[in-house]
Design a protein around this motif. Structure first.
Motif, PDB file in Angstrom:
ATOM      1  N   SER A 130      13.473  -4.561   1.149  1.00 58.60           N
ATOM      2  CA  SER A 130      12.557  -3.433   1.329  1.00 58.60           C
ATOM      3  C   SER A 130      11.213  -3.710   0.671  1.00 58.60           C
ATOM      4  CB  SER A 130      13.174  -2.159   0.751  1.00 58.60           C
ATOM      5  OG  SER A 130      14.343  -1.796   1.469  1.00 58.60           O
ATOM      6  N   ILE A 131      11.239  -4.333  -0.505  1.00 57.67           N
ATOM      7  CA  ILE A 131       9.975  -4.684  -1.167  1.00 57.67           C
ATOM      8  C   ILE A 131       9.206  -5.686  -0.316  1.00 57.67           C
ATOM      9  CG2 ILE A 131       8.962  -5.729  -3.221  1.00 57.67           C
ATOM     10  CD1 ILE A 131      11.455  -4.752  -4.761  1.00 57.67           C
ATOM     11  N   ALA A 132       9.913  -6.685   0.195  1.00 58.05           N
ATOM     12  CA  ALA A 132       9.262  -7.691   1.037  1.00 58.05           C
ATOM     13  C   ALA A 132       8.688  -7.061   2.300  1.00 58.05           C
ATOM     14  CB  ALA A 132      10.264  -8.788   1.387  1.00 58.05           C
ATOM     15  N   ILE A 133       9.441  -6.158   2.921  1.00 54.87           N
ATOM     16  CA  ILE A 133       8.955  -5.496   4.136  1.00 54.87           C
ATOM     17  C   ILE A 133       7.727  -4.650   3.817  1.00 54.87           C
ATOM     18  CG2 ILE A 133       9.526  -3.704   5.829  1.00 54.87           C
ATOM     19  CD1 ILE A 133      10.793  -6.354   6.453  1.00 54.87           C
TER      20      ILE A 133
ATOM     21  N   ASN B 235       0.838  -1.204   0.000  1.00 56.97           N
ATOM     22  CA  ASN B 235       0.000   0.000   0.000  1.00 56.97           C
ATOM     23  C   ASN B 235       0.875   1.257   0.000  1.00 56.97           C
ATOM     24  OD1 ASN B 235       0.738   0.678   2.683  1.00 56.97           O
ATOM     25  ND2 ASN B 235      -0.978  -0.495   3.538  1.00 56.97           N
ATOM     26  N   ARG B 236       0.246   2.391  -0.197  1.00 55.79           N
ATOM     27  CA  ARG B 236       1.006   3.629  -0.382  1.00 55.79           C
ATOM     28  C   ARG B 236       1.841   3.977   0.837  1.00 55.79           C
ATOM     29  NH1 ARG B 236      -1.918   8.001  -0.681  1.00 55.79           N
ATOM     30  NH2 ARG B 236      -3.883   7.064  -0.047  1.00 55.79           N
ATOM     31  N   ALA B 237       1.303   3.801   2.022  1.00 59.17           N
ATOM     32  CA  ALA B 237       2.036   4.164   3.229  1.00 59.17           C
ATOM     33  C   ALA B 237       3.260   3.274   3.422  1.00 59.17           C
ATOM     34  CB  ALA B 237       1.118   4.079   4.445  1.00 59.17           C
ATOM     35  N   ALA B 238       3.072   1.968   3.247  1.00 55.34           N
ATOM     36  CA  ALA B 238       4.190   1.049   3.429  1.00 55.34           C
ATOM     37  C   ALA B 238       5.276   1.310   2.391  1.00 55.34           C
ATOM     38  CB  ALA B 238       3.692  -0.392   3.327  1.00 55.34           C
ATOM     39  N   ALA B 239       4.856   1.546   1.156  1.00 58.10           N
ATOM     40  CA  ALA B 239       5.830   1.833   0.106  1.00 58.10           C
ATOM     41  C   ALA B 239       6.592   3.119   0.407  1.00 58.10           C
ATOM     42  CB  ALA B 239       5.132   1.939  -1.246  1.00 58.10           C
ATOM     43  N   ALA B 240       5.892   4.114   0.923  1.00 54.37           N
ATOM     44  CA  ALA B 240       6.535   5.387   1.252  1.00 54.37           C
ATOM     45  C   ALA B 240       7.543   5.223   2.386  1.00 54.37           C
ATOM     46  CB  ALA B 240       5.480   6.429   1.620  1.00 54.37           C
ATOM     47  N   VAL B 241       7.204   4.400   3.383  1.00 52.66           N
ATOM     48  CA  VAL B 241       8.093   4.202   4.535  1.00 52.66           C
ATOM     49  C   VAL B 241       9.444   3.635   4.095  1.00 52.66           C
ATOM     50  CG1 VAL B 241       8.443   2.773   6.589  1.00 52.66           C
ATOM     51  CG2 VAL B 241       6.298   4.016   6.282  1.00 52.66           C
ATOM     52  N   VAL B 242       9.429   2.567   3.307  1.00 56.79           N
ATOM     53  CA  VAL B 242      10.704   1.962   2.909  1.00 56.79           C
ATOM     54  C   VAL B 242      11.402   2.802   1.844  1.00 56.79           C
ATOM     55  CG1 VAL B 242       9.926  -0.353   3.504  1.00 56.79           C
ATOM     56  CG2 VAL B 242       9.616   0.474   1.164  1.00 56.79           C
ATOM     57  N   ALA B 243      10.621   3.524   1.028  1.00 57.41           N
ATOM     58  CA  ALA B 243      11.238   4.374   0.004  1.00 57.41           C
ATOM     59  C   ALA B 243      12.013   5.524   0.634  1.00 57.41           C
ATOM     60  CB  ALA B 243      10.169   4.925  -0.939  1.00 57.41           C
ATOM     61  N   ILE B 244      11.560   6.013   1.760  1.00 57.81           N
ATOM     62  CA  ILE B 244      12.279   7.074   2.459  1.00 57.81           C
ATOM     63  C   ILE B 244      13.481   6.513   3.212  1.00 57.81           C
ATOM     64  CG2 ILE B 244      12.082   8.747   4.361  1.00 57.81           C
ATOM     65  CD1 ILE B 244       9.159   9.174   3.438  1.00 57.81           C
ATOM     66  N   ALA B 245      13.376   5.284   3.676  1.00 56.64           N
ATOM     67  CA  ALA B 245      14.458   4.700   4.489  1.00 56.64           C
ATOM     68  C   ALA B 245      15.640   4.218   3.650  1.00 56.64           C
ATOM     69  CB  ALA B 245      13.902   3.540   5.326  1.00 56.64           C
ATOM     70  N   LEU B 246      15.381   3.556   2.519  1.00 59.25           N
ATOM     71  CA  LEU B 246      16.458   2.900   1.786  1.00 59.25           C
ATOM     72  C   LEU B 246      17.552   3.854   1.306  1.00 59.25           C
ATOM     73  CD1 LEU B 246      17.635   0.290   0.687  1.00 59.25           C
ATOM     74  CD2 LEU B 246      16.249   0.588  -1.370  1.00 59.25           C
ATOM     75  N   PRO B 247      17.241   5.063   0.800  1.00 61.04           N
ATOM     76  CA  PRO B 247      18.331   5.953   0.363  1.00 61.04           C
ATOM     77  C   PRO B 247      19.311   6.320   1.472  1.00 61.04           C
ATOM     78  CG  PRO B 247      16.241   6.690  -0.545  1.00 61.04           C
ATOM     79  CD  PRO B 247      15.918   5.615   0.457  1.00 61.04           C
ATOM     80  N   PHE B 248      18.905   6.169   2.729  1.00 62.87           N
ATOM     81  CA  PHE B 248      19.770   6.541   3.846  1.00 62.87           C
ATOM     82  C   PHE B 248      20.278   5.312   4.593  1.00 62.87           C
ATOM     83  CE2 PHE B 248      16.712   9.959   3.095  1.00 62.87           C
ATOM     84  CZ  PHE B 248      17.600  10.925   2.641  1.00 62.87           C
ATOM     85  N   SER B 249      20.229   4.165   3.928  1.00 65.55           N
ATOM     86  CA  SER B 249      20.875   2.975   4.494  1.00 65.55           C
ATOM     87  C   SER B 249      22.382   3.176   4.436  1.00 65.55           C
ATOM     88  CB  SER B 249      20.451   1.730   3.714  1.00 65.55           C
ATOM     89  OG  SER B 249      20.780   1.852   2.347  1.00 65.55           O
ATOM     90  N   GLY B 250      23.106   2.370   5.199  1.00 65.81           N
ATOM     91  CA  GLY B 250      24.523   2.646   5.432  1.00 65.81           C
ATOM     92  C   GLY B 250      25.375   2.720   4.187  1.00 65.81           C
ATOM     93  N   PHE B 251      25.362   1.675   3.371  1.00 61.66           N
ATOM     94  CA  PHE B 251      26.234   1.683   2.209  1.00 61.66           C
ATOM     95  C   PHE B 251      25.795   2.732   1.191  1.00 61.66           C
ATOM     96  CE2 PHE B 251      27.406   0.469  -2.059  1.00 61.66           C
ATOM     97  CZ  PHE B 251      28.765   0.267  -1.928  1.00 61.66           C
ATOM     98  N   THR B 252      24.513   2.822   0.927  1.00 62.57           N
ATOM     99  CA  THR B 252      24.031   3.763  -0.083  1.00 62.57           C
ATOM    100  C   THR B 252      24.391   5.195   0.284  1.00 62.57           C
ATOM    101  OG1 THR B 252      22.202   2.288  -0.674  1.00 62.57           O
ATOM    102  CG2 THR B 252      21.974   4.602  -1.267  1.00 62.57           C
ATOM    103  N   LEU B 253      24.277   5.560   1.548  1.00 62.63           N
ATOM    104  CA  LEU B 253      24.557   6.925   1.963  1.00 62.63           C
ATOM    105  C   LEU B 253      26.053   7.191   2.067  1.00 62.63           C
ATOM    106  CD1 LEU B 253      23.473   9.664   2.954  1.00 62.63           C
ATOM    107  CD2 LEU B 253      23.509   8.736   5.272  1.00 62.63           C
ATOM    108  N   TYR B 254      26.776   6.319   2.779  1.00 62.98           N
ATOM    109  CA  TYR B 254      28.173   6.616   3.113  1.00 62.98           C
ATOM    110  C   TYR B 254      29.174   6.233   2.026  1.00 62.98           C
ATOM    111  CZ  TYR B 254      27.071   7.894   7.929  1.00 62.98           C
ATOM    112  OH  TYR B 254      26.611   8.538   9.055  1.00 62.98           O
ATOM    113  N   PHE B 255      28.799   5.324   1.152  1.00 67.86           N
ATOM    114  CA  PHE B 255      29.711   4.951   0.075  1.00 67.86           C
ATOM    115  C   PHE B 255      29.228   5.486  -1.274  1.00 67.86           C
ATOM    116  CE2 PHE B 255      31.204   2.015   3.282  1.00 67.86           C
ATOM    117  CZ  PHE B 255      32.558   1.877   3.000  1.00 67.86           C
ATOM    118  N   ASP B 256      28.033   5.080  -1.689  1.00 71.01           N
ATOM    119  CA  ASP B 256      27.576   5.489  -3.018  1.00 71.01           C
ATOM    120  C   ASP B 256      27.285   6.977  -3.100  1.00 71.01           C
ATOM    121  OD1 ASP B 256      27.895   3.161  -4.320  1.00 71.01           O
ATOM    122  OD2 ASP B 256      25.770   2.714  -4.610  1.00 71.01           O
ATOM    123  N   ALA B 257      26.497   7.499  -2.167  1.00 71.97           N
ATOM    124  CA  ALA B 257      26.136   8.914  -2.241  1.00 71.97           C
ATOM    125  C   ALA B 257      27.321   9.810  -1.917  1.00 71.97           C
ATOM    126  CB  ALA B 257      24.972   9.211  -1.294  1.00 71.97           C
ATOM    127  N   ALA B 258      28.093   9.441  -0.930  1.00 72.87           N
ATOM    128  CA  ALA B 258      29.209  10.294  -0.530  1.00 72.87           C
ATOM    129  C   ALA B 258      30.374  10.211  -1.506  1.00 72.87           C
ATOM    130  CB  ALA B 258      29.681   9.907   0.874  1.00 72.87           C
TER     131      ALA B 258
END
Length: 783
Positions: A392-395, A161-184
């Motif tokens: 994230s999709i499964a969650i 549903n929209r809320a669940a999709a929004a929750v994980v969509a906001i969280a995943l970009p700030f996961s450890g590797f994505t934020l500190y390695f890929d984004a940085a």
């Protein structure tokens, strides 16, 4: 703008509905069914997700303003994009920039995205902004937002549903590797990852016959032309996973649709990656690297289980330390604490439609804990974000169902144990950071306590989960402001200031002798890198530097100049410059057409100055100052040598001609790549101060002539005798394999046209048949 509905609310009484497909629940992949999405509502929620992520992306800047201008982004990506953008603004698109030497083969590097329209627009923005830091922030935010929207869309495609999709969509970009390695740092990885999420949802929707093929083809082309092989791997794995869904659903037409859009997107692979493969003969990045395991950046299974511990810093082999200084395996604070409360039966229900998610998680988990290198793919930690995408999709799907509230005390106790174990493992990994671990564990504990209370009270969780993501991100920004496992180049970022600082000091071909990293450790980073920027940063200042950052390292050039991949050299290079080169009677400094030599070493500066800079300290054997060069002291550890007399042929790159060759004119083309040399005489050897990358071609009076490489790697031409009125040597460059890549890309374009035409034909057919049937029913009713 639409607000997401609640997550994990107890189910309301069901109203009678039209019967779905056999087995209830979710229609199979191969049917015309599927999630009934509301485009306007979904667009509003996706826009809200994008806005939230754009704001949260600025939080790391509160504790480290250079967060996004870090490591490779500072030393390579932003400077190169600045150069590419400047060339585009001047009307040139160059796959090779010869005056960047080992760092100038953009086609062979692949990951600079010279075929990608979005990357090229970002490059133009970088050059036009006048500030590398601003450009880095804007570009990184852009792709974090794209990633979040892609995650939201793919979760919705799997009926979250929209809320669940929004929750994980906001969280995943700030996961450890994505934020500190890929984004940085590794922005190309972030680009490939972000586009992969969009390919996933669009390809699946097209597979179900609900989306124009232009959309997945476009996203697939974005993945491939980004030039990141991990993005390409992601597209292949996702396509295979979706193919498995179609096979299980016995949807042959869907499988054909998926195969066609994937093949079209993959048709440009040769154009993007073939120059890398065909240039391997002169580089240190050989495709035949095989499989090996050094343990470098290889997480363990236990590290992955701590995905909800914000302060968990696992021990693993990395560049500078024996442990990671950032929570690289972190995903989101709520994932593990929520596990006891989720109704996992929803995932099992109609599992055929979601088998693709499971396959992505399984394949990438195996690769993440696998060998440290397989062929060109190395450092398995890079793959962890693809594991987390599947999770994230499964969650999100599990969050969309009502929670399990039976045996609530046992479930609450399980949540508490999960948090406590995560806290203990975080402390045991880094006992010296006990306060940080206690604070992180307490934060997750409080958030989880509130979450459990809201669950048992039947209240929605979406706001809490998102707010917890914000709080944890703020905590991590304070506790872990920078990734110390990689390099902080302390770059100057104001382009105007950089140009003013170096204007008139470093002129013409400039070679820096010394290692900025070792000098920085001794003298302090900022003063050293202010005068001797690392990587390719001197390109931004308009300096024609022979020291550049490269991921492919021209082998003979790097060895001859004892140069590292980031441009640092050994101190012994200084004396080598003034001797005849190993395969020539001419000095190496002349063969390279050097006009400026920069020495960065207190000892070298001490040995060259007379009177000495530090008279009380003993001097080593005095270094000879070459004839025809003057010195200028910039500071107590930087000495600049400048050539007194101008070099011959100032408009070209000829650095040596045999006695039998008389060069009349030498002119580099307007694009800075091709070259025209007019000569007379009986012929002989001519050397060009540019690296002999595969792809260079030469003709004399229209006839091809062979090119050879010297010991240092520059171009050598054996010229035939000139004609009576003189002859003309022309040099030009075309990436190796370009014709093959161009032909395959053209076939892909034709395939795309056929795919789109067949799509519209099928759409007209599907609309015509129901229309005729409806008309017939109305006629019989009327009679």
């Amino acid at each position: 703008m639409s607000v997401p509905p609640p997550v994990l609310r107890p189910p309301a009484p069901r109203r009678p509905t039209v019967a779905g497909p056999p087995g209830g629940g979710v229609p199979g992949v191969g049917t015309r069914g599927g999630p009934r999405l509301r485009p306007r509502t979904d667009f509003g929620t996706a826009a809200l997700v994008a806005a939230i992520v754009a704001v949260l992306a600025q939080m790391p800047l509160l504790t480290n303003r250079s967060f996004y201008l870090w490591d490779d982004s500072a030393a390579e990506f932003l400077p190169v994009w600045h150069r590419i953008g400047a060339n585009l603004l001047a009307g040139h698109w160059n796959p090779l920039v010869p005056d960047m030497w080992n760092g100038g083969n953009f086609a062979a590097e692949a990951l600079f995205g010279i075929w990608n329209p979005v990357v090229l627009l970002d490059a133009v923005f970088t050059a036009g902004s006048g500030n590398l830091l601003l450009a880095a922030i804007v570009i990184k935010t852009q792709f974090l937002v794209l990633l979040a929207v892609g995650v939201y869309a793919v979760c919705r495609e799997y009926r979250a549903n929209r809320a669940a999709a929004a929750v994980v969509a906001i969280a995943l970009p700030f996961s450890g590797f994505t934020l500190y390695f890929d984004a940085a740092s590794w922005i190309a990885g972030l680009m490939g990852f972000a586009w992969t999420t969009h390919f996933w949802w669009s390809a699946r929707r097209h597979l179900r016959g609900r989306l124009n093929p232009v959309v997945p083809i476009g996203f697939g082309l974005m993945i491939v032309t980004t030039g990141n092989p991990y993005g390409l791997l992601g597209m292949v794995v996702v396509a295979a996973a979706l193919g498995a869904e179609a096979v299980l659903a016995r949807d042959r037409r869907g499988l054909l649709r998926l195969g066609s859009v994937t093949a079209v997107a993959a048709s440009v692979c040769a154009l993007v990656f073939l120059p890398l493969v065909l240039s391997a003969s002169v580089t240190t990045r050989s495709p035949g690297s095989g499989i090996k395991n050094t343990g470098f950046l290889v997480p363990g299974v236990g590290d992955l289980l701590n995905l909800s511990a914000p302060a968990y810093l696992p021990h693993a082999v990395s560049w500078h330390l024996s442990f990671w200084t950032v929570p690289a395996t972190y995903l989101a604070w709520f994932v593990a604490p929520l596990v006891p409360w989720l109704d996992w039966r929803r995932l099992v229900h109609d599992s055929r439609a979601r088998i693709g998610v499971a396959l992505v998680v399984i394949v990438y988990t195996a690769a993440t804990v696998g060998p440290s290198q397989i062929w060109l793919f190395r450092w398995p930690l890079r793959l962890i974000e693809y594991v987390y995408l599947g999770l994230s999709i499964a969650i999100a799907v599990a969050l969309s169902a009502a929670p399990r509230l039976d045996q609530a005390r046992r479930r609450a106790a399980a949540t508490g144990v999960i948090i406590a174990v995560g806290g203990y493992l975080s402390w045991s990994a880094q006992p010296a950071r006990a306060l940080t671990v206690v604070a992180a564990t307490a934060l997750v504990g409080v958030l989880s306590w509130v979450m459990v209370r809201r669950l048992r009270a039947g209240q929605p969780l979406s706001g809490l989960l998102i707010m917890g993501t914000v709080l944890v991100l703020g905590f991590q920004a304070l506790a872990f402001p920078a990734n110390r496992n990689v390099t902080d180049w302390h770059p100057q970022h104001n382009v105007t200031s950089m140009r003013e600082h170096f204007d008139g000091v470093y002129q013409g071909n400039t070679l820096m002798i010394g290692d900025p990293m070792s000098e920085a450790q001794r003298l302090g980073q900022r003063p050293v890198w202010h005068s001797l920027p690392g990587g390719s940063l001197l390109q931004v200042a308009g300096v024609v530097s022979l020291n550049n950052y490269t991921g492919i390292s021209y082998r003979t050039y790097m060895r001859h100049l004892c140069m590292s991949y980031y441009g640092g050299t050994c101190q012994g290079l200084y004396s080598r410059l003034w001797r005849p080169d190993s395969d020539s009677s001419t000095q190496l400094a002349d063969l390279l057409r050097l006009r400026t030599v920069v020495l960065q070493s207190t000892q070298h500066v001490q040995d060259l100055l007379d009177p000495p800079l530090l008279p009380d300290q003993p001097r080593a054997a005095p270094l000879a100052l070459p004839a025809g060069w003057t010195t200028r002291l910039v500071d107590d550890h930087t000495l600049v040598l400048s050539r007194e007399q101008p070099l011959p042929w100032p408009d070209g790159r000829v650095s040596y001609s045999a006695p039998g060759v008389r060069v009349k004119a030498d002119q580099v083309g307007a694009d800075g790549v091709g070259e025209t040399v007019r000569y007379t005489g009986e012929g002989g050897e001519l050397r060009i101060a540019a690296l002999l990358w595969p792809g260079w071609r030469a003709t004399v009076d229209g006839r091809p002539v062979a090119l050879q490489g010297t010991d240092v790697g520059i171009i050598k031409v054996l010229l035939p005798p000139a004609k009576a009125g003189g002859s003309v040597l022309r040099l030009d460059f075309r990436p190796p394999g370009y014709r093959v890549g161009e032909g395959l890309a053209l076939l892909g374009f034709l395939g795309a046209l056929v795919t789109v035409l067949l799509w519209y034909r099928s759409q007209r057919s599907s609309l015509t048949v129901p229309a005729a049937g409806t008309s017939g029913r109305r006629s019989s009713t009327g009679s």
